[in-house]
Design an enzyme around this catalytic site. Structure first.
Site, PDB file in Angstrom:
ATOM      1  N   GLU A   1     -10.548 -10.480  10.832  1.00 25.39           N
ATOM      2  CA  GLU A   1     -11.997 -10.771  10.687  1.00 25.39           C
ATOM      3  C   GLU A   1     -12.430 -11.938  11.562  1.00 25.39           C
ATOM      4  OE1 GLU A   1      -9.787 -10.525   8.157  1.00 25.39           O
ATOM      5  OE2 GLU A   1     -10.265  -8.411   7.933  1.00 25.39           O
TER       6      GLU A   1
ATOM      7  N   ASP B   1      -3.999  -6.405  11.095  1.00 20.13           N
ATOM      8  CA  ASP B   1      -4.489  -7.011   9.851  1.00 20.13           C
ATOM      9  C   ASP B   1      -5.125  -8.371  10.133  1.00 20.13           C
ATOM     10  OD1 ASP B   1      -4.934  -7.212   7.143  1.00 20.13           O
ATOM     11  OD2 ASP B   1      -2.962  -8.049   6.697  1.00 20.13           O
TER      12      ASP B   1
ATOM     13  N   ASP C   1      -8.194  -5.556   0.554  1.00 17.64           N
ATOM     14  CA  ASP C   1      -7.418  -5.842  -0.654  1.00 17.64           C
ATOM     15  C   ASP C   1      -8.193  -5.543  -1.932  1.00 17.64           C
ATOM     16  OD1 ASP C   1      -5.593  -6.593   1.197  1.00 17.64           O
ATOM     17  OD2 ASP C   1      -5.911  -8.742   0.962  1.00 17.64           O
TER      18      ASP C   1
HETATM   19  C1  GLC Z   1      -3.464  -8.819   3.759  1.00 23.41           C
HETATM   20  C2  GLC Z   1      -3.618  -7.322   3.898  1.00 23.41           C
HETATM   21  C3  GLC Z   1      -2.606  -6.627   3.029  1.00 23.41           C
HETATM   22  C4  GLC Z   1      -1.203  -7.099   3.413  1.00 23.41           C
HETATM   23  C5  GLC Z   1      -1.101  -8.604   3.303  1.00 23.41           C
HETATM   24  C6  GLC Z   1       0.229  -9.133   3.816  1.00 23.41           C
HETATM   25  O1  GLC Z   1      -3.804  -9.229   2.484  1.00 23.41           O
HETATM   26  O2  GLC Z   1      -4.921  -6.899   3.604  1.00 23.41           O
HETATM   27  O3  GLC Z   1      -2.724  -5.222   3.174  1.00 23.41           O
HETATM   28  O4  GLC Z   1      -0.276  -6.505   2.587  1.00 23.41           O
HETATM   29  O5  GLC Z   1      -2.138  -9.208   4.062  1.00 23.41           O
HETATM   30  O6  GLC Z   1       0.407  -8.804   5.149  1.00 23.41           O
END
Ligand code: GLC
Length: 813
Positions: free
Chosen positions: A418, A415, A499
């Site tokens: 980017e 995650d 998100d």
């Molecule tokens: C980011 C991710 C999301 C995750 C959050 C906490 O916003 O895109 O999927 O739940 O981080 O880790």
């Protein structure tokens, strides 16, 4: 980049040709055209006269070169392979391409142009260092091409908005869109894929812009019917993909950037997630909740709260006293565990946090141009960031996954890559984006600026992760999920769209979004079912899960402030909608092998299968799932029926089995909650197993639903393997070809002998032949069948046979 419409002519001073390439020399620069394959040409133009050195992390693979024949005639250079030709005008430097039968496409309107560019012109001026580093980073290069008026422009990576990108300016710069309502009206999102296909009846061609720098396409927005390609970095470098169909373009693109991974079978099941199932007890309760209610599930995702103070590769021992025991308890229920991993490593030195310490000792973290280590803020507050362009760093990072593998974790979720970084702790007011400065140097030799590598951060993190898993657990297929990606990431990871929100608009935008990614060679995609931000509600969740059951990657996920969003959170009616949707997914056979072999997306727009029907190009609320099924989702509240366009061919209703019409036509279909229209194209064989609670359970009897077309013959190959290992690469596959004659030729169904070394478990095949009316009888392998039945409701003749892997022929008489 506001250059005038036409760059000045660029006459060639001379030219030389080699076996596979041709180079022209101009007053300012060199232009090189190379046959990468008979159906792929690469064009490079370097105004400096020097082509960039190949990068070790390039997302484009080296293919064995193909021959290029070159000759000069009438002031032009003609360059040809068997599948594609290019023509360079020696007086202007403009290049155009053509099919072997001489149909032109991708024609330059002028020679390539270049000039120094200021950051403001890119839209990136909010970045911390207000200037682009001097040198090639500042040189913008571009070219303008004619757009045929009847061409639709598709692909272009992760975007919001319409499927056809005419009249848009699209740029490539990966960025976290962490705000409710993400993506709507934004251009850049988490992923960047500088590639597209231009589709018109009779001819589809594709283009891959080979630049990892900030780049873009102006698709007839600035000037009607003019396509502009532009990039920073001082060199124009692109590949032309000959097509001539969308499927051929995706095949060519994934030959060049790598075929999509073949996921383990469990990863194709349903995944349940939430930020966060934060304790051992929560996780077990969710797992048991699924099993008690008999809702199929294969994986549970653990979000950031499993970590100790958000330190990546650690466990919070209060919440998860014995992580291996938690994972084992899930395994005992037939469930896999997927853990999130973020790239930001807590700046925590001298406290025994081994990841930070080994990262500093090995010098794996990014450094600012002045040599200081770069740090920014993420979940664990001040953090350091690995340089994934460095092979040494990737190796270290990959090996860190050993701690997760030991515990029994099966999948890794990458995650915030980017990467997403802010300027102060999240809890403080005024938090703003704090990206890595463009002048930071990356790579083992410090060979590239972050300006060049920014778009690859998530791509190379996914690669480091996959390669680590490959070393750590070589015999089993790995599974990685990533938020950021580039072209080529499909070799290592599935992706989700980040998100989204619990709103109808987000469900709607996901349809063309996933379809566009499929056209860019990334078939394993999905979105957070139910919506991430906000509170989902019964009808929205129900519509989303019936749709999500067809996502190549199916996961429900929600924000920590959202109300519970498990299938049973909205009452018994929605629970049963969810159960049925997920059950259907578990019954349907997978398309993953086809994607792995040819890059073929399974979630795809109608134009993929019907490129000659220009009136279908604009339809983005009907999706083909492979070549045989078409879904018509409901994307607004209150609707109980909808209009469905039938493409050419004869169509059946998957639920009732009834024949519903012959396209081209449009009709209104009922779509009560839980039963959005699912259609089958004539000439199809839909393979269905039994309902299972996880993919670990045996498939049981196999049903072959056979739907003949009126006029066209149908073909299908069922591809199976053990779902877990890499043995399929050595022939441990079972491939069964099916052929269905059209109704006009008796609807004979032929099953070929099974090929390959994989032996499916003994099973019964139920052949269900859908016919307009009951036949007088059936013959199987020339013998009249005694034991068959006509199902009047389904309009199908049914016969059961033992699956002996031999040839069989079923003839209605
Ligand atoms: C980011 C991710 C999301 C995750 C959050 C906490 O916003 O895109 O999927 O739940 O981080 O880790």
């Amino acid at each position: 980049m506001d250059d005038p419409l036409l760059a000045p002519p660029m006459p060639a001073l001379d030219w030389v040709s080699e076996a596979t390439a041709c180079v022209t020399r101009h007053e300012h620069g060199l232009l090189r055209l190379e046959a990468v394959a008979p159906d792929i040409l690469r064009l490079r133009f370097a105004p400096s006269g020097r082509f960039a050195t190949p990068r070790p992390w390039s997302p484009v693979l080296e293919l064995p070169p193909a021959g290029l024949s070159v000759h000069e005639e009438d002031g032009r250079l003609w360059m040809e392979t068997e599948r594609l030709s290019a023509r360079l005008d020696l007086s202007s430097g403009a290049v155009s391409f053509a099919t072997p039968d001489g149909r032109p496409f991708a024609e330059d309107l002028c020679a390539p142009g270049w000039r120094e560019v200021a950051l403001e012109e890119t839209g990136l001026q909010h970045l911390p260092d207000t200037e682009l580093p001097p040198g090639e980073a500042r040189i913008g290069v571009g070219v303008r091409k004619r757009m045929a008026p009847d061409e639709g422009y598709f692909g272009f990576g992760q975007r919001d908005g319409r499927l056809d990108r005419r009249h848009r300016r699209l740029t490539h710069w990966t960025v976290d869109r962490a705000a409710p309502g993400h993506g709507l009206g934004e251009d850049n999102l988490y992923q960047a894929q500088p590639t597209f296909m231009a589709v018109r009846p009779g001819l589809t061609w594709g283009l891959l812009l080979n630049s990892t720098w900030f780049s873009g396409f102006d698709v007839g927005r600035e000037y009607e019917d003019v396509l502009t390609l532009f990039t920073l970095g001082g060199e124009l470098d692109y590949y032309i993909l000959a097509g001539p169909t969308p499927a051929a373009v995706v095949e060519q693109l994934t030959r060049l950037t790598g075929r999509p991974l073949l996921p383990p079978l469990w990863a194709l099941g349903f995944h349940q997630s939430r930020w966060s199932y934060g304790t051992d007890r929560d996780v077990r309760a969710i797992a048991e909740g699924f099993r008690e209610r008999a809702i199929p599930l294969d994986a549970i995702h653990l979000d950031i709260d499993y970590m100790d103070g958000y330190r990546v590769f650690t466990w919070d021992r209060e919440r998860f006293p014995e992580p291996a025991a938690t994972v084992a308890a899930l395994q005992a229920l037939g469930l896999r565990t997927v853990t999130i991993v973020d790239p930001g490593v807590k700046h925590d030195l001298g406290t025994g946090y081994g990841v930070a310490e080994s990262g500093v000792a090995g010098d794996y973290f990014l450094r600012r141009p002045d040599g200081e280590r770069f740090s920014g803020w993420v979940w664990p507050d001040e953090s350091l960031f690995p340089d994934f362009c460095s092979e040494r760093t990737r190796h270290w990072w990959g090996d860190l996954h050993g701690s997760l593998i030991e515990i029994g974790v099966d999948g890794v979720w990458c995650d915030m890559n980017e990467p997403s970084i802010v300027d102060r702790p999240y809890r403080e007011p005024g938090v703003t984006e704090f990206p890595i400065p463009l002048a930071v140097r990356q790579g083992d030799e410090g060979e590239a600026l972050h300006a060049e590598t920014h778009n690859l951060y998530g791509h190379l993190m996914a690669r480091a992760t996959w390669e680590g898993l490959e070393r750590l657990r070589p015999a089993r297929r790995h599974w990685v999920l990533t938020r950021s990606a580039f072209v080529g990431t499909q070799r290592w990871a599935a992706s989700w769209m980040g998100d989204n929100s619990a709103r109808w608009e987000d469900l709607e935008t996901s349809l063309p979004q996933l379809a566009s990614l499929g056209l860019c060679g990334a078939p394993h995609v999905g979105v957070d079912i139910g919506g991430f931000y906000g509170h989902s509600f019964g009808e929205l969740y129900g519509r989303w899960i019936e749709l999500g059951a067809f996502h190549p990657f199916m996961r429900a996920h929600a924000h920590r402030d959202s109300r519970p969003q498990e299938p049973w959170s909205f009452g018994p009616e929605i629970e049963s909608v969810a159960r049925q949707a997920i059950e259907l997914r578990y019954r349907l056979y997978t398309l993953a092998h086809r994607a792995h072999r040819r890059g073929e997306p399974w979630w795809r727009p109608l134009l993929f299968d019907f490129p000659d029907q220009a009136d279908l190009y604009a339809i983005e609320d009907q999706i083909m799932i492979g070549p045989q099924l078409m879904i018509a989702p409901i994307r607004a509240p209150g609707l109980k029926r909808r209009l469905v366009e039938l493409p050419p061919g004869c169509w059946y209703d998957f639920r009732s089995g009834a024949r519903i019409g012959v396209g081209p036509a449009a009709l209104v279909m009922d779509a009560p909650l839980g039963a959005m229209p699912v259609l089958v194209c004539g000439g199809s064989v839909i393979t269905l197993g039994n309902v299972r609670q996880s993919t670990a359970e045996p498939l049981g009897e196999l049903m072959l639903e056979i739907y003949p077309d009126d006029e066209a013959e149908g073909f299908w190959t069922l591809i199976e393997d053990d779902g877990e290992s890499f043995e399929y690469q050595d022939g441990a596959l079972a491939e069964t070809d099916c052929r269905i004659a059209p109704l006009s030729r008796g609807a004979v169904f032929a099953l070929a002998a099974r090929r390959g070394d994989y032996q499916p478990a003994p099973r019964t095949l139920i052949l269900r032949l859908h016919l307009p009316e009951a036949p007088a009888g059936l013959r199987l392998d020339e013998t009249p069948v005694e034991d068959w039945r006509w199902d009047a409701e389904l309009q199908a003749a049914e016969v059961r046979i033992n699956d002996d892997g031999q040839t069989h022929r079923l003839v209605p008489v």
